[in-house]
Design an enzyme around this catalytic site. Structure first.
Site, PDB file in Angstrom:
ATOM      1  N   GLU A  72       0.832  -1.212   0.000  1.00  0.00           N
ATOM      2  CA  GLU A  72       0.000   0.000   0.000  1.00  0.00           C
ATOM      3  C   GLU A  72       0.864   1.259   0.000  1.00  0.00           C
ATOM      4  OE1 GLU A  72      -2.647  -0.798  -1.068  1.00  0.00           O
ATOM      5  OE2 GLU A  72      -4.205  -0.730   0.456  1.00  0.00           O
ATOM      6  N   THR A  93      -5.191   7.054  -5.390  1.00  0.00           N
ATOM      7  CA  THR A  93      -5.267   7.284  -3.945  1.00  0.00           C
ATOM      8  C   THR A  93      -4.283   8.369  -3.530  1.00  0.00           C
ATOM      9  OG1 THR A  93      -5.981   5.031  -3.566  1.00  0.00           O
ATOM     10  CG2 THR A  93      -5.036   6.159  -1.682  1.00  0.00           C
TER      11      THR A  93
HETATM   12  N1  HSE Z   1      -8.065   4.993   3.715  1.00  0.00           N
HETATM   13  C1  HSE Z   1      -7.536   5.075   2.390  1.00  0.00           C
HETATM   14  C2  HSE Z   1      -7.876   6.430   1.807  1.00  0.00           C
HETATM   15  C3  HSE Z   1      -8.125   3.984   1.552  1.00  0.00           C
HETATM   16  O1  HSE Z   1      -9.040   6.810   1.904  1.00  0.00           O
HETATM   17  O2  HSE Z   1      -7.004   7.105   1.287  1.00  0.00           O
HETATM   18  C4  HSE Z   1      -7.640   3.967   0.133  1.00  0.00           C
HETATM   19  O3  HSE Z   1      -8.312   2.901  -0.538  1.00  0.00           O
END
Ligand code: HSE
Length: 307
Positions: free
Chosen positions: A128, A181
C-alpha cells in the site's frame, strides 16, 4: 505444497466515518492469483492479466509485500506470482490491497504459516505504501481477516475483527474514471476541528455498536463522514445525486468507497441493494459516464484457496 491458487477480495475502506481505520471485504469481486514456491531466491511476477501493471517485483505491490515477508523469514528460496486482476486499479475498491494481501497470504500458506495474520497485514501494508505513499491498513486488513475490520491503532498495529450482520449487502458503482489514492490523499486537510472530531468518533462508535447489535437503523445513522467526503466528493462527478438516489431507494447509508471514485451503499437485504444499484446507475446514464455496478454480500472469510 508447491503452488496455490487463491481468491483475494475487493474491499471497501473507510466506510464513511472511519478514514484509514474501517474496512470490509466483498464476496462478489476479487482477483485470482497463483503463487508457486521455487528454488531461486526472491519474488518474480511472471504474468499479469486484466490490467497493465509492472512485472518488476520492486515496482509491483504484490512483489514489494512478498519481499517484506521474505526479509522477515528464514526461507532461502523464492516465489513466482501470477495475477489475474478483476479489480481495476484506481477504482477505490482495494485493487492494490488485493494483490499485496493475496501475495503474503499465499506465501505464508506455502511456508506452513510462520506468520500471524497481523504480521501479514504489516507486510501487505508495504504494498500500500508503494501504491499510495502511505502504509494504510484499512483495505489489506479486511482482505486478510474477512468481514469488517477496525485498525484500532497503527503504532503498534492493532487490528480488530468486527461482527458482520448477515443481512448486510453492499452496492458499489464504479464510474469509469480513475482517481489515484495518492492524489485524493493530497487534497485532504491535515487538521480537523474538535467539533468535526466529536461528530466523527460518535459515528465510528455508533457504527461498531450497530454492527454488533445488528441494529440496522443505528448502522444507517452512523454512516456519515464529516471530514473526508465533503472534500473528496468534488473529484467524483454525480456524487451527490448518486447518494441521494441510493438513500431514496432504501440504502442505510452511502459514501465514497476508499479514495474513490467508486461509491458504495450498504443496505439491509440483497433486494434493496439491487434496487439501490439501479437507482445509482440512472445518474451515470444521465450524464453519459460509463459505469460498473457490483452487489455483494460481505465476505467473512477473506482471502481463500480456490481449485
Ligand atoms: N483509507 C484510504 C484512503 C483507503 O481513503 O485514502 C484507500 O483505498
Amino acid at each position: 505444497m508447491a503452488a496455490i491458487k487463491i481468491f483475494s477480495p475487493a474491499t471497501i475502506a473507510n466506510i464513511s466515518c472511519g478514514f484509514d481505520v474501517l474496512g470490509l471485504a466483498l464476496d462478489a469481486v476479487g482477483d485470482t492469483m497463483t503463487i508457486t514456491k521455487v528454488a531461486d531466491k526472491g519474488i518474480r511476477i511472471t504474468k499479469i492479466t486484466g490490467q497493465d501493471l509492472p512485472l518488476d517485483a520492486l515496482k509491483n505491490v504484490a512483489g514489494v509485500a512478498g519481499l517484506a515477508l521474505l526479509d522477515a523469514s528464514e526461507y532461502e528460496g523464492g516465489f513466482e506470482i501470477e495475477i489475474n486482476k478483476n479489480i481495476k486499479a484506481g477504482s477505490g475498491i482495494g485493487s492494490s490491497a488485493a494483490s499485496a494481501a493475496g501475495a503474503v497470504w499465499a506465501i505464508n500458506e506455502l511456508l506452513d504459516r510462520p506468520f500471524t495474520p497481523l504480521q501479514l497485514v504489516e507486510f501487505a501494508m508495504q504494498g500500500e505504501k508503494l501504491a499510495s505513499g502511505v502504509a494504510h491498513a484499512d483495505n489489506v486488513a479486511p482482505a486478510l481477516f474477512g468481514g469488517f475490520t477496525l485498525v484500532r491503532s497503527y503504532e503498534p498495529l492493532d487490528v480488530v475483527s468486527i461482527h458482520t450482520p448477515k443481512a448486510l449487502f453492499a452496492t458499489i458503482i464504479h464510474p469509469q474514471i480513475e482517481v489515484k489514492t495518492s492524489d485524493s490523499r493530497k487534497i485532504l486537510k491535515t487538521n480537523i476541528t474538535l467539533k468535526d472530531g466529536i461528530k466523527q468518533w460518535g459515528n465510528v462508535g455508533g457504527l461498531i455498536a450497530g454492527l454488533y447489535t445488528e441494529d440496522y437503523d443505528l448502522i444507517g445513522r452512523s454512516l456519515v463522514d464529516h471530514i473526508v467526503e465533503p472534500i473528496r466528493s468534488m473529484l467524483i462527478p454525480g456524487f451527490d445525486q448518486v447518494k441521494s438516489n441510493a438513500m431514496q431507494s432504501g440504502a442505510l447509508g452511502c459514501g465514497i468507497s476508499g479514495s474513490g471514485p467508486s461509491i458504495f451503499a450498504l443496505s439491509r437485504g440483497r433486494k434493496t441493494a439491487e434496487q439501490v444499484g439501479q437507482a445509482m446507475k440512472e445518474v451515470y446514464k444521465g450524464i453519459g459516464i460509463d459505469y460498473e455496478v457490483h452487489v455483494s454480500s460481505v465476505n467473512i472469510e477473506g482471502i481463500k484457496r480456490i481449485p
